[in-house]
Design a protein around this motif. Structure first.
Motif, PDB file in Angstrom:
ATOM      1  N   THR A 160      55.116  23.437  47.646  1.00 52.97           N
ATOM      2  CA  THR A 160      55.644  22.223  48.287  1.00 52.97           C
ATOM      3  C   THR A 160      57.120  22.406  48.627  1.00 52.97           C
ATOM      4  N   ARG A 184      47.159  24.569  49.210  1.00 56.94           N
ATOM      5  CA  ARG A 184      45.811  24.016  49.127  1.00 56.94           C
ATOM      6  C   ARG A 184      44.942  24.795  48.140  1.00 56.94           C
ATOM      7  N   VAL A 196      48.070  18.757  55.223  1.00 59.87           N
ATOM      8  CA  VAL A 196      49.074  17.775  54.840  1.00 59.87           C
ATOM      9  C   VAL A 196      49.450  18.002  53.383  1.00 59.87           C
ATOM     10  N   GLU A 243      50.636  16.639  50.017  1.00 56.87           N
ATOM     11  CA  GLU A 243      50.637  15.335  49.344  1.00 56.87           C
ATOM     12  C   GLU A 243      51.144  15.497  47.912  1.00 56.87           C
ATOM     13  N   LEU A 298      48.674  13.437  42.281  1.00 60.71           N
ATOM     14  CA  LEU A 298      48.400  12.084  41.817  1.00 60.71           C
ATOM     15  C   LEU A 298      48.196  12.044  40.306  1.00 60.71           C
TER      16      LEU A 298
END
Length: 408
Positions: free
Chosen positions: A339, A395, A214, A216, A219
């Motif tokens: 991404t 990743r 996934v 993401e 953050l």
């Protein structure tokens, strides 16, 4: 009943195997990797240095026997016993102990960095296995589609609605796809061996790979400012600098006199030729020893050495901080790049599938433009593989950012 028990054992063993995640592999690697265990032993060995340098030196004991007794008024001296304890200048042992303790703490920070680096290495070896597994699935699906295309083109050729060239084209592509699949299957062994060796396991031990990845957003806990606050490499340099400062203090104090407290005991024999007060009384003599550190060169050199080491550590810290910051920016760029590529390939895959469906429908109606169908199928195959590669690289880049920011 026996067969049922065996089946249950196999079933639950399989469940335990497939319950393994990347986090589980991190734990296995941390517990078994010889390089990491060596780093921890290095830290434990450094701790043993503390009592060695913060304890008083061993006292010295000497014994002397008078082969020819020394005659005194109260009798002949027969033997001498001496006990001496040297004491460094006040604060020397504490400074030496502080230096050793801080160096041990620095080695622990190096161990933490080695553990984070190991986690990155495990991730960097894990996701190529994910990429390979997905590429094999894609190639197998591609072969199945080409097999169906071959059947259709053969049928159309026999019915006079197609050409032999179409059959040969799909046959050529099918052989290429099967060769690619065989190569991919052979690639699994070296990748699996490299991964298992990081965990100090048997090379061909099964590795459970995630079914999906996934994407993401990055953050806020990947704050660049946090690099200089709590990174093991920088913490290690800070602790080494403090240890060198303690070594400098110890070097200064070693240039002061050392005190020695001693006690001499002399065994005295009795005189037989007369009667005396204290005849044959043994002698007890307290002693004080002071070293004279008049050769100052070695002490000045030790102080200068500690100061130069501190300057060296300061430069090392600046170099490491610069490297961490540049690697942080590159890792962040890689994450954003992959991404964007995943998003692009998702769109390309969707549009390529629509185009392929339209071309295949047209071919089914007219029997023409089969070459375009095959070309679009290969284009779709390419985008599927590129997406998986982008996910794998995403990743790995995230794992690198975790290492750089010491997030683990």
């Amino acid at each position: 009943m026996k067969n049922i028990i065996i089946t249950l054992i196999i079933l639950f063993s399989g469940l335990g195997l497939y319950a393994q995640t990347l986090e589980d592999y991190f734990k296995i690697a941390a517990e078994n990797n010889p390089g990491l265990l060596s780093q921890y032993k290095d830290f434990e060995a450094a701790l043993q240095k503390v009592p060695q340098v913060s304890t008083l030196p061993d006292p010295s004991f000497s014994f002397g026997y008078f082969v020819s007794p020394v005659e005194t008024r109260v009798g002949p001296q027969q033997a001498r016993f001496s006990l001496t304890q040297m004491i460094p200048w006040f604060g020397t042992l504490k400074a030496q102990g502080d230096a050793a303790t801080l160096m041990a703490e620095a080695k622990y920070q190096s161990f933490l960095d080695a553990k984070n680096k190991l986690y990155f290495d495990v991730s960097a070896a894990y996701f190529p296995l994910y990429e390979l597994k997905e590429w094999i699935k894609i190639e197998e699906n591609n072969i199945a589609i080409l097999e169906s295309y071959k059947t259709i083109s053969n049928s159309k050729f026999k019915n006079g609605n197609g050409t032999l060239v179409d059959v040969l084209r799909v046959d050529i592509m099918l052989k290429e796809a099967k060769t690619n699949l065989a190569i991919l299957n052979k690639k699994e062994s070296p990748l699996k061996a490299a991964f298992n060796k990081l965990l100090n396991r048997v090379e061909m031990q099964p590795v459970v790979i995630a079914d999906s990845i996934v994407v993401e957003p990055v953050l806020l806990d990947y704050n660049k400012d946090a690099l200089a606050i709590d990174h093991p490499l920088l913490n290690s340099i800070d602790l080494k600098t403090k240890a060198s400062e303690a070594s400098e203090r110890a070097a200064i104090k070693q240039g002061f006199p050392k005190l020695g407290l001693g006690l001499d005991y002399v065994s005295v024999g009795e005189r037989n030729d007369m009667t005396l007060v204290d005849n044959g009384k043994d002698v007890l003599m307290p002693m004080l020893t002071v070293t004279l550190p008049i050769f100052r060169g070695k002490y000045k050199a030790a102080v200068k050495e500690a100061q130069l080491i501190q300057e060296s550590f300061l430069l090392q810290k600046n170099e490491i901080a610069n490297s961490l910051n540049s690697n942080y920016e590159m890792a962040l760029f890689d994450i954003r790049q992959q991404t964007d590529l995943v998003s692009l390939f998702d769109q390309q895959i969707e549009e390529s599938r629509q185009a392929l469906n339209l071309l295949f429908t047209a071919y089914g109606n007219s029997g023409k433009d089969f070459e375009e169908v095959l070309r679009m199928q290969q284009q779709l195959l390419k985008y599927d593989k590129l997406k998986i590669t982008a996910l794998s690289q995403y990743r790995i880049a995230m794992a690198k950012l975790d290492y750089i920011t010491a997030k683990k």
